[in-house]
Design an enzyme around this catalytic site. Sequence first.
Site, PDB file in Angstrom:
ATOM      1  CG  LEU A 156      -1.983  -1.049   1.358  1.00 35.09           C
ATOM      2  CD1 LEU A 156      -2.731  -0.888   2.679  1.00 35.09           C
ATOM      3  CD2 LEU A 156      -2.947  -0.996   0.185  1.00 35.09           C
ATOM      4  CG  ASP A 157       0.480   4.452  -2.881  1.00 36.88           C
ATOM      5  OD1 ASP A 157       1.307   3.643  -3.343  1.00 36.88           O
ATOM      6  OD2 ASP A 157      -0.306   5.111  -3.583  1.00 36.88           O
ATOM      7  CE1 TYR A 158       5.075   8.140   5.237  1.00 34.31           C
ATOM      8  CE2 TYR A 158       3.823   9.770   3.992  1.00 34.31           C
ATOM      9  CZ  TYR A 158       4.558   9.423   5.110  1.00 34.31           C
ATOM     10  OH  TYR A 158       4.784  10.348   6.101  1.00 34.31           O
ATOM     11  CG  ASP A 159       0.398   9.674   1.267  1.00 33.38           C
ATOM     12  OD1 ASP A 159       0.750  10.457   2.149  1.00 33.38           O
ATOM     13  OD2 ASP A 159       0.950   9.605   0.157  1.00 33.38           O
ATOM     14  CB  THR A 160      -3.007   3.947   1.061  1.00 35.08           C
ATOM     15  OG1 THR A 160      -2.964   4.829  -0.057  1.00 35.08           O
ATOM     16  CG2 THR A 160      -4.302   3.168   1.034  1.00 35.08           C
TER      17      THR A 160
END
Length: 224
Positions: free
Chosen positions: A67-71
């Site tokens: 998952l992305d850093y922000d997600t």
Amino acid sequence: MADDISELAILKATEQPWQLLYQDEQLLVVNKPAMLLTVPGRHPDNFDCLISRVQREFPQAQVVHRLDYDTSGLVILPLTKAALSQISKQFQARTVHKDYQALVSGMVNPAEGSINLPIAADPKRRPLYKICPQSGKASLTHYRTLSFDQSLQQSRLLLSPVTGRSHQLRLHLSAIGHAILGDSLYASTEVAAKAARLCLHAAFIEFNHPVTGKRMQFSAAPEF
């Protein structure tokens, strides 16, 4: 050079802990907080990440998807080479089903549908991506409106990506004029400022157990 350490962003890791939702001899299912990389970044200061934290307790844990850093949200972490291989094949065959929830700006019309727009790297704005009919890879997202807040003029969507391109959900929603709240990469300054974090969460995942073959389902509600 792209790998020049001085050019790589340092992403501050959240102090919020990860959550263990399921454990057996073959795999873990965990809930990753927002503001945390799944794997170490190229900059040495980006070593703190989900897998480095999990491996303190489960040294054999491995990464099969990210998952992305922000997600925030659900991540499967295999504990054996056999499980890693088997689950990886499921991702390649697209038999792993994932649903996300997102808060987006505006009322989405139609309330349910599909976004089929090709995605390519954006060499002028690395590490961002762009919608590009010429060089983009086919990318498909199904969406359904769960609710609409009239006073805030924002919608809660259920998103089911068929493909797994980098930044796919952010790009697709931005492209149809309904960027995700808190998205500092693809939303307008106004929409990005509406939330302290990216309002995108991997809320549901379904896959086959790598040994028993049993279909497994896990869910975790978003914090937004």
